[in-house]
Design a protein around this motif. Structure first.
Motif: not given
Length: 331
Positions: A99-106
């Motif tokens: 759902d992209l609530q957790d940022p993949p950039e991390v």
């Protein structure tokens, strides 16, 4: 089957996520390509009813690192994570929701932290819960405090299923004999060296949440009963309390009878029956939960069944044929 081991496996459980998939691909593809390490993106389709599987298989045609694992039926978020853990081949494994609530950039920071600090687990910890309602913040705090008392103080507050683990942790989790494991409790319980990376959680990019209040309560109760016999001890103490109250009622009734002040009535009777009955039903319910877990464990039914894994199918099927493949593989 290929035997080469990627450095990173990203495991993503999905269930009816066709609305968010275009945005997920748009952010995840360039990000993983830019990490500078070999990787695989293991998407576990948890028996989706919409076009999630078709969109995944279509995207896999142009994305060699995208690996689609389809379960034969909806088995639940934790079961889908278990399937991803069993299928992932990477030296490091990251779990993240779609759902992209957790940022993949991390993810890049996860990798850097694991290597620099030489730890086996890197937790993604929310630094801010101001976007949540007061009720959700309060219940979350109560949940983590309770789990810390039962499992140990090593459980990080405000850490969900967004984390990185090493191959050692993956192998240890896969070797556990228990079914219905709750990853946010099992992994801290193992005791591997860990670190934390903080992040700010965003709103869901698209679609609706698949974690209803009832599912969240069920997850909390599964974790409680899987890690502690405290509810059974609570039933024991409630039984003792009920017995004590019953004794007091008997003494009070005898005193009133002997002093000749007894008045026919039903209030005290109803009160006594209600209190004792409620305690007995609660105790029976707690016992039933544990008996149910023992019964399910004794059946030895698999937590999930994999119907299709794109890594194990070297053929080039159309999307329709690939989606139908699991049905043909059923025993």
């Amino acid at each position: 089957m290929r035997t080469d081991q990627p450095v990173l496996s990203v495991v993503v459980p999905m269930y009816d996520e066709e609305d968010v998939l275009p945005m997920f691909f748009e952010r995840m593809h360039p990000l993983l390509d830019g990490l500078g390490v070999s990787y695989e993106l293991v998407v576990v389709d948890d028996g989706s009813r919409d076009r999630t599987a078709a969109l995944l298989l279509e995207a896999a045609k142009d994305w060699a690192q995208l690996r689609v694992v389809r379960l034969l039926r909806n088995s639940g978020h934790q079961a889908a994570q278990s399937a991803g853990f069993q299928r992932a081949r990477g030296e490091f494994v990251v779990t993240i929701d779609a759902d992209l609530q957790d940022p993949p950039e991390v993810i890049a920071e996860f990798l850097a932290t694991a290597r620099e600090r030489d730890v086996d687990v890197v937790y993604g910890v929310r630094s801010d819960r101001s976007s949540d309602s007061w009720a959700k913040r309060t219940t979350a705090r109560m949940y983590y405090r309770l789990m810390c008392r039962l499992v140990g103080k090593q459980i990080p507050f405000d850490a969900g299923d967004f984390r990185l683990v090493s191959r050692r942790v993956v192998d240890a989790v896969n070797a556990l004999p228990e079914d219905g494991r709750v990853f946010r409790l099992v992994i801290p319980w193992l005791g591997f060296p860990s670190a934390e990376v903080t992040f700010v959680r965003a709103e869901r990019a698209a679609g609706a949440t698949k974690y209803s209040v009832s599912k969240m309560v069920r997850l909390a109760f599964d974790g409680l009963t899987a890690f502690s016999a405290a509810p059974l001890r609570l039933a024991t103490w409630l039984g003792l309390l009920g017995g004590g109250l019953s004794g007091l009622f008997v003494v009070a009734a005898l005193v009133i009878k002997l002093t000749g002040r007894s008045v026919p009535g039903w209030t005290s009777t109803v009160l006594a029956v209600s209190v004792i009955g409620a305690i007995q039903l609660l105790c029976l319910g707690l016992l039933g939960e544990y008996v149910a877990r023992l019964f399910q464990s004794s059946q030895r039914r698999p937590q999930f069944l994999v119907g299709y894994d794109s890594l194990e199918d070297p053929g080039h099927h159309t999307v329709t044929e690939s989606v139908e493949a699991p049905a043909r593989d059923m025993p």
